[in-house]
Design an enzyme around this catalytic site. Structure first.
Site, short mmCIF file in Angstrom:
data_model
loop_
_atom_site.label_atom_id
_atom_site.label_comp_id
_atom_site.label_asym_id
_atom_site.label_seq_id
_atom_site.Cartn_x
_atom_site.Cartn_y
_atom_site.Cartn_z
N GLN A 47 -1.31 -10.12 7.63
CA GLN A 47 -2.46 -9.09 7.31
C GLN A 47 -2.69 -9.10 5.74
OE1 GLN A 47 -0.74 -5.14 8.93
NE2 GLN A 47 0.85 -6.34 8.94
N SER B 107 6.27 -5.25 7.00
CA SER B 107 4.92 -4.70 7.11
C SER B 107 5.61 -3.13 7.92
CB SER B 107 4.29 -5.23 8.66
OG SER B 107 3.22 -4.36 8.96
N SER B 108 4.59 -2.24 7.46
CA SER B 108 5.05 -0.70 7.75
C SER B 108 4.54 -0.68 9.45
CB SER B 108 4.29 -0.03 7.17
OG SER B 108 2.89 -0.09 7.27
N HIS C 146 -6.88 -9.93 8.15
CA HIS C 146 -7.45 -9.14 7.00
C HIS C 146 -8.50 -9.78 6.25
CE1 HIS C 146 -4.83 -5.46 8.53
NE2 HIS C 146 -5.70 -5.91 9.48
N CYS D 211 -27.62 -13.46 2.26
CA CYS D 211 -28.00 -14.51 2.49
C CYS D 211 -26.93 -15.57 3.01
CB CYS D 211 -28.67 -15.21 1.27
SG CYS D 211 -27.65 -15.61 -0.14
N ASN E 201 12.34 -5.52 7.36
CA ASN E 201 11.64 -4.78 6.40
C ASN E 201 12.41 -3.96 5.75
OD1 ASN E 201 8.63 -3.96 5.97
ND2 ASN E 201 9.29 -2.07 6.42
N PHE F 66 0.79 -1.14 -0.01
CA PHE F 66 0.15 -0.11 0.09
C PHE F 66 0.82 1.24 -0.05
CE2 PHE F 66 -4.20 -1.92 2.18
CZ PHE F 66 -4.63 -2.11 0.94
N ASP G 285 -3.64 -12.35 0.20
CA ASP G 285 -3.17 -13.17 -0.90
C ASP G 285 -3.20 -14.63 -1.01
OD1 ASP G 285 -0.58 -13.39 0.06
OD2 ASP G 285 0.05 -11.81 -0.80
N CYS H 80 -22.23 -13.16 0.16
CA CYS H 80 -23.35 -12.42 -0.05
C CYS H 80 -23.55 -12.11 1.44
CB CYS H 80 -24.61 -13.15 -0.51
SG CYS H 80 -25.90 -12.32 -0.47
P1 NAD Z 1 2.17 -1.61 3.84
O1 NAD Z 1 1.95 -1.42 2.34
O2 NAD Z 1 1.61 -0.57 4.81
O3 NAD Z 1 3.93 -1.71 4.17
C1 NAD Z 1 4.70 -2.64 3.80
C2 NAD Z 1 5.97 -2.58 4.16
O4 NAD Z 1 6.88 -3.65 3.53
C3 NAD Z 1 6.75 -1.09 3.97
O5 NAD Z 1 7.07 -0.82 4.96
C4 NAD Z 1 7.97 -1.49 2.97
O6 NAD Z 1 8.98 -0.90 3.14
C5 NAD Z 1 8.01 -3.16 3.13
N1 NAD Z 1 8.50 -4.00 1.85
C6 NAD Z 1 8.11 -3.68 0.75
N2 NAD Z 1 8.59 -4.69 -0.02
C7 NAD Z 1 9.25 -5.30 0.77
C8 NAD Z 1 10.43 -6.48 0.61
N3 NAD Z 1 10.59 -6.93 -0.59
N4 NAD Z 1 10.84 -7.01 1.82
C9 NAD Z 1 10.73 -6.48 2.91
N5 NAD Z 1 10.26 -5.27 3.00
C10 NAD Z 1 9.20 -4.71 1.90
O7 NAD Z 1 1.71 -3.06 4.33
P2 NAD Z 1 0.97 -3.67 5.61
O8 NAD Z 1 1.97 -2.88 6.75
O9 NAD Z 1 0.89 -5.05 5.46
O10 NAD Z 1 -0.33 -2.78 6.02
C11 NAD Z 1 -1.13 -2.58 4.84
C12 NAD Z 1 -2.36 -3.55 4.58
O11 NAD Z 1 -2.41 -3.64 3.24
C13 NAD Z 1 -2.52 -4.73 5.36
O12 NAD Z 1 -3.77 -4.55 6.04
C14 NAD Z 1 -2.98 -5.85 4.12
O13 NAD Z 1 -3.90 -6.36 4.52
C15 NAD Z 1 -3.14 -4.79 3.05
N6 NAD Z 1 -2.37 -5.22 1.69
C16 NAD Z 1 -2.21 -6.54 1.44
C17 NAD Z 1 -1.63 -7.18 0.30
C18 NAD Z 1 -1.53 -8.43 0.04
O14 NAD Z 1 -2.29 -9.33 0.64
N7 NAD Z 1 -0.45 -8.85 -0.69
C19 NAD Z 1 -1.26 -6.23 -0.70
C20 NAD Z 1 -1.52 -4.73 -0.24
C21 NAD Z 1 -1.89 -4.53 1.07
#
Ligand code: NAD
Length: 272
Positions: A102, A197-198, A122, A133, A222, A34, A105, A130
């Site tokens: 989180q 994760s951020s 998430h 229903c 990260n 994101f 996918d 639905c």
């Molecule tokens: P985020 O987008 O807030 O943060 C992602 C973090 O990952 C960033 O800090 C970034 O620097 C780091 N990052 C990116 N690529 C990386 C890599 N190759 N190796 C290590 N670090 C890397 O994502 P979040 O913290 O998961 O929170 C956002 C929300 O987005 C979550 O609730 C999630 O459900 C949802 N989301 C999920 C997907 C998915 O299912 N793949 C994709 C996009 C968003």
């Protein structure tokens, strides 16, 4: 390299290893996160992903499904990367208690982690339901309908209810069972590793704090800094796939019967 070796030692000594993943664990599989510069928020309006707007407005549902169609096309063809595969291997080695994710996918399960060890905070984008229903649909079926021109897919008549992917939108209540289970596992962990994760999305981002508070060793892997870096016992700024693969190789190299010279012997062999 030193912190990777340290993490491998901690994993080997651990009795309850919990890994917490975010969108960053799947970017190397081609699914944008994101908040990175090329992330989804650079192209979509987050308010189109709000539960309240989705329920209240046909226009919002239409925009949601437009974006969803594009995002799911990527998710559907994505393959697990080295980070997902390393985590699955840690489970096979008997070293993994649970993954709290989180992500929506399904890539941890595709990589081979037992579904009962994956706690999805998430939801999961491969399922749709639905809201009137409760009828379940596969996301692939809904994707086909979108690709055939339906702008706002709905439940079959006579129900005609609003259908929604089994993912948690902004403003939507967290799933109770998964949230409680994630908190229980986080508090029970002796090693807790955050990968990709951020750590700014709550309440998910509370999990590392629960673990740390209960005495776990906290590792953060990260690309960019997170608000909890100063709480981490091991901090690795790097790519999830590379780092987790190195960690796995170091773990395996430290398990005597898995040392490289004997690893070929692990292949099943026919017995006379
Ligand atoms: P985020 O987008 O807030 O943060 C992602 C973090 O990952 C960033 O800090 C970034 O620097 C780091 N990052 C990116 N690529 C990386 C890599 N190759 N190796 C290590 N670090 C890397 O994502 P979040 O913290 O998961 O929170 C956002 C929300 O987005 C979550 O609730 C999630 O459900 C949802 N989301 C999920 C997907 C998915 O299912 N793949 C994709 C996009 C968003």
């Amino acid at each position: 390299m030193e912190s990777i070796g340290h993490l491998a030692d901690v994993i080997l000594a651990s009795k309850r290893l919990v890994i917490f993943t975010g969108a960053g664990v799947s970017t190397e599989s081609g699914i944008p996160d994101f908040r990175s510069p090329k992330g989804l928020w650079a192209r979509y309006d987050p308010s189109d992903f709000s539960y309240q707007n989705f329920i209240a407005s046909r226009d919002a549902r239409m925009r949601y499904w437009q974006a969803g169609r594009e995002i799911y096309a990527t998710i559907r063809h994505a393959k697990p990367n080295a980070a997902h595969l390393a985590m699955a291997e840690l489970e096979r080695l008997g070293l993994l208690d649970a993954i709290i994710t989180q992500n929506v996918d399904n890539l941890h399960q595709t990589a081979g982690v037992s579904p009962e060890r994956v706690i999805e905070l998430h939801g999961n984008a491969t399922r749709v339901r639905c809201l009137s229903c409760g009828r379940p649909f596969s996301r692939d079926e809904i994707q086909a309908r979108l690709e055939h021109g339906e702008a706002i897919p709905a439940c079959a008549l006579p129900c005609g209810g609003i259908i929604k992917p089994a993912t948690i939108l902004f403003g939507e209540a967290m799933p109770v069972r998964e949230t409680m289970e994630a908190e229980r596992r986080a508090r029970g962990a002796d090693t807790f590793i955050v990968v990709g994760s951020s750590l700014v999305v709550f309440p998910a981002a509370m999990m590392p704090l629960h673990a740390k508070e209960a005495g776990a060793t906290l590792a953060i892997v990260n690309l960019e800094p997170t608000p909890y870096d100063d709480q981490a016992d091991i901090l690795i700024h790097g790519k999830a796939g590379e780092v987790m693969d190195w960690v796995l190789q170091m773990v395996k190299a430290r398990i005597p019967h898995l040392a490289p010279s004997t690893s070929a012997g692990r292949q099943p062999t026919a017995r006379a």
